[in-house]
Structure formats: structure tokens, C-alpha cells
Design a protein around this motif. Structure first.
Motif, PDB file in Angstrom:
ATOM      1  N   ILE A 114       2.042  62.146  64.709  1.00 41.83           N
ATOM      2  CA  ILE A 114       1.363  62.199  63.342  1.00 41.83           C
ATOM      3  C   ILE A 114      -0.330  63.006  64.108  1.00 41.83           C
ATOM      4  N   ALA A 115      -0.254  63.114  65.239  1.00 43.41           N
ATOM      5  CA  ALA A 115      -1.626  63.640  65.751  1.00 43.41           C
ATOM      6  C   ALA A 115      -1.714  65.146  65.069  1.00 43.41           C
ATOM      7  N   PRO A 116      -3.186  65.444  64.700  1.00 41.80           N
ATOM      8  CA  PRO A 116      -3.365  66.466  64.045  1.00 41.80           C
ATOM      9  C   PRO A 116      -3.007  67.797  64.755  1.00 41.80           C
ATOM     10  N   GLY A 117      -2.292  68.550  63.977  1.00 39.11           N
ATOM     11  CA  GLY A 117      -1.714  69.832  64.562  1.00 39.11           C
ATOM     12  C   GLY A 117      -0.282  69.979  65.618  1.00 39.11           C
ATOM     13  N   PHE A 118       0.284  68.455  65.383  1.00 40.07           N
ATOM     14  CA  PHE A 118       1.301  68.260  66.414  1.00 40.07           C
ATOM     15  C   PHE A 118       2.750  68.948  65.635  1.00 40.07           C
ATOM     16  N   SER A 119       3.346  69.859  66.416  1.00 40.39           N
ATOM     17  CA  SER A 119       4.801  70.207  65.852  1.00 40.39           C
ATOM     18  C   SER A 119       5.731  70.169  67.102  1.00 40.39           C
ATOM     19  N   CYS A 120       7.211  70.305  66.949  1.00 37.71           N
ATOM     20  CA  CYS A 120       7.898  70.126  67.745  1.00 37.71           C
ATOM     21  C   CYS A 120       9.235  70.993  67.333  1.00 37.71           C
ATOM     22  N   SER A 141       7.099  69.633  61.681  1.00 37.25           N
ATOM     23  CA  SER A 141       5.552  69.593  61.607  1.00 37.25           C
ATOM     24  C   SER A 141       5.100  68.816  60.314  1.00 37.25           C
ATOM     25  N   ASN A 142       3.709  69.001  60.153  1.00 38.06           N
ATOM     26  CA  ASN A 142       3.141  68.146  59.254  1.00 38.06           C
ATOM     27  C   ASN A 142       3.273  66.733  58.978  1.00 38.06           C
ATOM     28  N   PHE A 143       3.391  66.120  59.983  1.00 41.18           N
ATOM     29  CA  PHE A 143       3.775  64.539  60.052  1.00 41.18           C
ATOM     30  C   PHE A 143       2.724  63.672  59.533  1.00 41.18           C
ATOM     31  N   MET A 144       2.890  63.088  58.546  1.00 38.42           N
ATOM     32  CA  MET A 144       1.895  61.959  58.019  1.00 38.42           C
ATOM     33  C   MET A 144       2.795  60.580  57.988  1.00 38.42           C
ATOM     34  N   TYR A 145       1.847  59.428  58.020  1.00 38.14           N
ATOM     35  CA  TYR A 145       2.452  58.189  58.039  1.00 38.14           C
ATOM     36  C   TYR A 145       1.484  57.143  57.169  1.00 38.14           C
ATOM     37  N   THR A 146       2.066  56.309  56.422  1.00 39.46           N
ATOM     38  CA  THR A 146       0.924  55.101  55.803  1.00 39.46           C
ATOM     39  C   THR A 146       1.781  53.836  55.756  1.00 39.46           C
ATOM     40  N   GLY A 147       1.562  52.805  56.257  1.00 39.75           N
ATOM     41  CA  GLY A 147       2.054  51.582  56.349  1.00 39.75           C
ATOM     42  C   GLY A 147       1.271  50.572  55.560  1.00 39.75           C
ATOM     43  N   THR A 148       1.939  49.722  54.556  1.00 38.08           N
ATOM     44  CA  THR A 148       1.248  48.640  53.984  1.00 38.08           C
ATOM     45  C   THR A 148       2.056  47.326  53.890  1.00 38.08           C
ATOM     46  N   PHE A 193      10.648  44.038  58.160  1.00 37.68           N
ATOM     47  CA  PHE A 193      11.388  42.577  57.753  1.00 37.68           C
ATOM     48  C   PHE A 193      10.285  42.104  56.560  1.00 37.68           C
ATOM     49  N   ALA A 194      10.930  41.308  55.834  1.00 37.81           N
ATOM     50  CA  ALA A 194      10.431  40.610  54.582  1.00 37.81           C
ATOM     51  C   ALA A 194      11.026  39.372  54.380  1.00 37.81           C
ATOM     52  N   SER A 195      10.227  38.438  54.058  1.00 33.77           N
ATOM     53  CA  SER A 195      11.133  37.008  53.918  1.00 33.77           C
ATOM     54  C   SER A 195      10.306  35.968  53.171  1.00 33.77           C
ATOM     55  N   THR A 196      10.594  35.164  52.248  1.00 32.30           N
ATOM     56  CA  THR A 196       9.678  34.206  51.544  1.00 32.30           C
ATOM     57  C   THR A 196       9.342  33.099  52.445  1.00 32.30           C
ATOM     58  N   ASN A 197      10.324  32.819  53.516  1.00 30.49           N
ATOM     59  CA  ASN A 197      10.076  31.668  54.291  1.00 30.49           C
ATOM     60  C   ASN A 197       8.896  32.225  55.234  1.00 30.49           C
ATOM     61  N   SER A 198       8.758  33.559  55.719  1.00 30.01           N
ATOM     62  CA  SER A 198       7.701  33.686  56.696  1.00 30.01           C
ATOM     63  C   SER A 198       6.284  34.159  55.828  1.00 30.01           C
ATOM     64  N   GLY A 199       6.683  34.188  54.653  1.00 32.27           N
ATOM     65  CA  GLY A 199       5.155  34.548  53.854  1.00 32.27           C
ATOM     66  C   GLY A 199       5.283  36.015  53.662  1.00 32.27           C
ATOM     67  N   ILE A 200       5.747  37.089  54.520  1.00 31.55           N
ATOM     68  CA  ILE A 200       5.558  38.438  54.444  1.00 31.55           C
ATOM     69  C   ILE A 200       6.750  38.772  53.525  1.00 31.55           C
ATOM     70  N   LEU A 201       6.053  38.917  52.384  1.00 32.52           N
ATOM     71  CA  LEU A 201       6.811  39.219  51.123  1.00 32.52           C
ATOM     72  C   LEU A 201       7.300  40.536  50.846  1.00 32.52           C
ATOM     73  N   ALA A 202       6.657  41.729  51.530  1.00 31.46           N
ATOM     74  CA  ALA A 202       7.036  43.109  51.566  1.00 31.46           C
ATOM     75  C   ALA A 202       6.332  43.835  52.560  1.00 31.46           C
ATOM     76  N   GLN A 203       7.195  44.926  53.036  1.00 29.58           N
ATOM     77  CA  GLN A 203       6.601  45.934  53.768  1.00 29.58           C
ATOM     78  C   GLN A 203       6.965  47.256  53.419  1.00 29.58           C
ATOM     79  N   ASP A 204       5.999  48.296  53.570  1.00 28.78           N
ATOM     80  CA  ASP A 204       6.336  49.556  53.009  1.00 28.78           C
ATOM     81  C   ASP A 204       5.787  50.546  54.063  1.00 28.78           C
ATOM     82  N   SER A 205       6.490  51.593  54.257  1.00 22.17           N
ATOM     83  CA  SER A 205       6.279  52.656  55.267  1.00 22.17           C
ATOM     84  C   SER A 205       6.498  54.019  54.421  1.00 22.17           C
ATOM     85  N   LEU A 206       5.824  54.880  54.513  1.00 20.75           N
ATOM     86  CA  LEU A 206       5.490  56.255  53.758  1.00 20.75           C
ATOM     87  C   LEU A 206       5.672  57.243  54.970  1.00 20.75           C
ATOM     88  N   PHE A 207       6.671  57.952  55.189  1.00 25.41           N
ATOM     89  CA  PHE A 207       6.977  59.147  56.216  1.00 25.41           C
ATOM     90  C   PHE A 207       6.480  60.520  55.207  1.00 25.41           C
TER      91      PHE A 207
END
Length: 235
Positions: A32-38, A46-53, A86-100
């Protein structure tokens, strides 16, 4: 003779300059570095982007924790991402989201893309836990607008309501595919879910064949260069 050799080297350098370096096996922050392609085979990524929540905030998977590997399967190149989603009610992490997001284009003379596949692996779930990956692809143009292009969608999932670990769509040959992929892990009210591998592959059609006129011009150019070198040798 020396001038002829220099001319040949410059011609080869100009031809090879249009190709990117081979895609590395590394972490996604490199991609996701600017201008990276392979390149993988005759495709440029090319044009790689990423968002994690995450819910609650603070538990998202960063790009540096996502491994990415090229898939060098002949006629079916692609990329594979891996991370401990990973998400689990026992761990308290209720959701993970990754956008590629990224784009795939065919190098000059390469085989057009006629098929796109999406898969997940290393999947687990219990109770109300669920894994869902929704993917939007634009054929012939770039997202998010996809101006002049065609939209296709894919979906894979695993949970109490059922599972589909592979999805695939075929289409008319194209030299450009832009992809947006949303991976979501939900624990629900009482459960857990996980996934460790996500894969995209781009199957190929027939290779592009130059027009007869183009072949003739290429032949004339090579012959002229060879004749020039021969004359220099005779002088």
C-alpha cells in the motif's frame, strides 16, 4: 559496431521499463506504499489500499500484520492474504473488518482476464459467529466510480446459516479489473468466528496476437537494425 550495440541495449531497456518488478511475499504495508506496483506473470497489480476497523476500536488488523503472497499458478495468477482475523463475545472483540482495494491490468501482449475467483480458508465459527467477504469488481475501469466499466459481485461466507467458501464469476475478456473486497468477522450476540486466508485469482483467456501489419513493421524494424549493425562491422 559500438553504436549498434548501444542502440540495441537502449531498445531492450525501453521495452522492459513498462514492466514492474515481481510481486513479493511480504506484509501488506509494503503493497500500500504510494506508487507501488508489481507483476505476476503478464499481469500488473497496483492501486493498493487498505482500511482496518474493529468493534470496539483498537483491535483492528493493521496492514503490517497482514501477510500477502503472489500466486504464480500458470494462467491463473493472483494474490493471497493471511492474518488472524477473529471475533468472540468471550474476548470482547465483537467485530473486525478489513477493506482491500487494488487493480489488475494486463501487460502489453498479455492474455486478457476472463474469470475472477474469491476464496476463504482457515475458517471457524460457533454460535452466532459469522465470516462474510463481499467483493465488488469493476471490469474495464477503476473503482470507485467504474465509469464506463461493468460491475460484478462475489460473496463468500461461513456461519450457522450455511457456508460458501468459494465464489467465481466469468465475463468477456478484459485487460483491466479493479477490486474492492470487504472482509467482516462478527461474533454476534453469543459466538465466535475466525478466518486466516483470503485469495483472489484472475484466470486468463487467449493471448493477444499482433495484427499482421504490426508484425510486418516489427520485422522491418528488426531487419533494419540488424542491417545497420552489419554495415558497421564491414566498415
Amino acid at each position: 559496431m559500438r553504436k549498434a550495440v548501444i542502440a540495441v541495449l537502449m531498445l531492450l531497456a525501453s521495452c522492459s521499463a513498462v514492466y514492474a518488478a515481481s510481486c513479493p511475499a511480504t506484509t501488506y504495508d509494503v503493497y500500500i506504499a504510494p506508487g507501488f506496483s508489481c507483476d505476476i506473470e503478464d499481469k500488473t497489480f497496483s492501486n493498493f489500499m487498505y482500511t482496518g476497523t474493529s468493534n470496539p476500536p483498537g483491535f483492528s488488523i493493521p496492514a503490517g500484520s497482514v501477510g500477502v503472497s503472489p500466486i504464480n499458478e500458470p494462467g491463473n495468477p493472483g494474490l493471497q492474504w493471511s492474518a488472524p482475523w477473529f471475533a468472540s463475545t468471550n474476548s470482547g472483540i465483537l467485530a473486525q473488518d478489513s477493506l482491500f482495494q487494488f487493480a489488475v491490468s494486463v501487460d502489453p501482449g498479455g492474455a486478457p482476464i476472463t474469470d475472477l475467483s474469491l476464496t476463504i480458508a482457515g475458517v471457524g465459527f460457533a454460535g452466532t459467529g459469522e465470516v462474510v467477504v463481499d467483493e465488488t469488481a469493476c471490469l474495464g475501469a477503476l473503482l470507485p466510480r467504474c465509469s464506463g466499466g461493468q460491475i460484478v459481485t462475489l460473496r463468500v461466507f461461513a456461519g450457522a446459516s450455511g457456508s460458501q467458501l468459494v465464489d467465481e464469476v466469468s465475463f468477456a475478456p478484459t485487460t483491466l479489473v479493479s477490486v474492492s473486497k470487504d472482509l467482516e468477522i462478527q461474533a454476534g450476540t453469543n459466538g465466535n468466528a475466525s478466518v486466516s486466508v483470503v485469495t483472489n485469482q484472475f484466470s486468463e483467456g487467449e493471448a493477444t496476437v499482433p495484427e499482421p501489419g504490426t508484425l510486418s513493421m516489427l520485422g522491418l524494424g528488426v531487419a533494419a537494425l540488424a542491417g545497420f549493425a552489419r554495415r558497421k562491422l564491414l566498415l
